[in-house]
Design an enzyme around this catalytic site. Structure first.
Site, PDB file in Angstrom:
ATOM      1  N   ASP A  91       9.269  40.026  11.370  1.00 35.74           N
ATOM      2  CA  ASP A  91       9.452  39.457  12.698  1.00 35.74           C
ATOM      3  C   ASP A  91       8.249  38.547  12.961  1.00 35.74           C
ATOM      4  O   ASP A  91       7.358  38.433  12.133  1.00 35.74           O
ATOM      5  CB  ASP A  91       9.635  40.545  13.756  1.00 35.74           C
ATOM      6  CG  ASP A  91       8.379  41.351  13.972  1.00 35.74           C
ATOM      7  OD1 ASP A  91       7.327  40.983  13.408  1.00 35.74           O
ATOM      8  OD2 ASP A  91       8.432  42.346  14.702  1.00 35.74           O
ATOM      9  N   ASP A 347      18.339  45.946  12.762  1.00 35.63           N
ATOM     10  CA  ASP A 347      17.179  46.752  12.400  1.00 35.63           C
ATOM     11  C   ASP A 347      16.846  47.654  13.563  1.00 35.63           C
ATOM     12  O   ASP A 347      17.036  47.277  14.721  1.00 35.63           O
ATOM     13  CB  ASP A 347      15.956  45.871  12.066  1.00 35.63           C
ATOM     14  CG  ASP A 347      15.304  45.295  13.305  1.00 35.63           C
ATOM     15  OD1 ASP A 347      14.439  45.981  13.906  1.00 35.63           O
ATOM     16  OD2 ASP A 347      15.638  44.159  13.702  1.00 35.63           O
TER      17      ASP A 347
END
Ligand SMILES: [Zn+2]
Length: 452
Positions: A91, A347
């Protein structure tokens, strides 16, 4: 490259194969297991294959803070984690803009709701809040409209880290047009779109994310709109940095020279934001969807009850042929909703974190291994499960005893089973879509699995 092999006729669900520039493969829909600090807790690298792990997501902000100068000589996540064939995402640090900022200050999860907060639900903004909204554009810590639609746990790692330092409730983030200033033990650290891209290149994941401002479900429309415009401006900067000529790169991992052709090694995903507001989500989806990203992620806040609508609005402007990831959301119900709306990957910390605390997922629902009914149970953890834990003959009673005697292996056995369960569930979702049976599968799964 993303190839859609089959589309469902009754929903937006699709199943395909995502092949990264480095030749690693993910069959979709798929679940990314969270490895914040470049390790999956309670699951050693050599056991990932046994747990059917296809995809890992690591955290740019925390790795950047942890590695410091070592980042310059970092060998790349695949080498560091010893998983050369597993697809890795990072991320961008955008989530920490929220979790270490407003979320931490007010104890708010990304789905909505209050954790340890003095701000009550249902309160209207005070005149002071409104004045602050008008007079301090760009500072996230002063805007709050606490109209929580409910509470759902989200990764509280950032809270836990700082709880230990007795710094709870302090907003550690200051947002400007250029990026975010994070207050750390060593002073203030700045992270913006350009630096986030450079760090992610050095980390070397297959899929990297644009730097965005992840807002809170408590932020009001005015602030969401302003933050969204910032996220959109940052998205363009991320694309420019990602596409800059090799000569201008500070790191070569982004590129390989092969057969005279320079080929990028990383896929860059743009992020759709916009909170729970339909017009902002649609605007963001169209804007981000029209930029030359390799794929897309849906980030930010989702209401408990509006989640499916928010996902639908968020994908409405995205090109069909590119992959889509839903960030930080991954309960069974969310997966079914997301897949039905056309999401390809997910996720969440649910499989791993819950395992460490005794929460076990099965096709018959979730149970708590630490609770008394399991004390002398001879029942298998899940009948018919082929995971190494169940194949080992582990019973619910044995697991109960291990948790209660603080045996560190308890977390490992439970983690293996849960990750295997979620990956098996995803392979069943893929099978159902590919066989044209998704609608039937979804109905059954909702009845059986949502008892928890
Ligand atoms: Zn099992």
């Amino acid at each position: 490259m993303f190839s859609i092999l089959k589309k469902d006729t009754g929903s937006h669900a699709r199943s395909g194969t995502l092949t990264t520039p480095g030749g690693r493969i993910v069959e979709t829909p798929a679940y990314a297991i969270v490895g914040t600090h470049a390790e999956v807790r309670c699951l050693p690298p050599e056991r990932m294959k046994d747990a059917k792990v296809q995809l890992i997501i690591a955290n740019t902000y925390h790795l950047w803070q942890k590695l410091g100068e070592k980042l310059e000589t970092f060998p790349g996540l695949h080498v560091e984690m010893n998983i050369p064939n597993t697809v890795i995402m990072t991320d961008s640090g955008g989530f920490q803009v929220f979790s270490l900022g407003f979320g931490r200050e007010h104890g708010v999860g990304k789905v909505g709701g209050i954790r340890n907060s003095s701000v009550g639900t249902g309160r209207s903004p005070s005149p002071a809040d409104r004045a602050a909204l008008r007079s301090h554009p760009g500072e996230s810590n002063i805007r709050r409209i606490p109209s929580s639609p409910g509470f759902r746990e989200f990764p509280p790692d950032d809270f836990l880290i700082h709880d230990e330092r007795n710094m709870r409730d302090k907003n550690l983030v200051r947002i400007t047009e250029e990026g975010a200033y994070f207050m750390t033990d060593n002073g203030e650290s700045f992270l913006g779109p350009k630096l986030s891209m450079e760090i992610q290149e050095k980390l070397g994941a297959d899929i990297i994310l644009a730097f965005d401002e992840c807002t809170s479900p408590e932020h009001d429309y005015v602030y969401q709109k302003e933050a969204l415009a910032r996220t959109h401006r940052w998205a363009k900067i991320c694309i420019d940095v990602h596409n800059r000529p090799k000569e201008l790169s500070t790191h070569s991992r982004q590129w390989v020279d092969g057969s005279g052709e320079r080929k990028k090694q990383q896929m860059l995903y743009g992020i759709v934001q916009g909170g729970i507001f339909e017009d902002l989500r649609k605007e963001s989806s169209h804007y981000i969807g029209n930029l030359p990203f390799d794929g897309f992620a849906i980030g930010g806040s989702f209401g408990e009850t509006q989640m499916r609508d928010v996902i639908g609005w968020s994908v409405s402007g995205l090109p069909e042929e590119k992959p889509r990831h839903l960030l930080g959301i991954g309960k069974i119900e969310d997966i079914l909703n997301g897949v039905a709306e056309g999401v390809d990957t997910f996720d969440c910390v649910i499989p791993t974190r819950e395992a460490r605390h005794g929460g076990i997922w099965t096709h018959e629902g979730r149970f708590d291994a630490k609770k008394n009914p399991n004390k002398n149970s001879k029942e298998p953890i899940e009948a018919g499960c082929a995971c190494p834990t169940c194949a080992h003959g582990m019973t619910r009673g044995m697991l109960f005893n291990m948790f209660h005697s603080k045996d560190i292996k308890a977390g490992e056995y439970a983690t293996m089973h849960n990750i295997f369960f979620f990956n098996t569930f995803m392979s069943e979702v893929r099978g159902a879509i590919r066989n044209g049976m998704f609608e039937e599968f979804e109905k059954k799964a909702r009845v059986k699995l949502l008892k928890q």
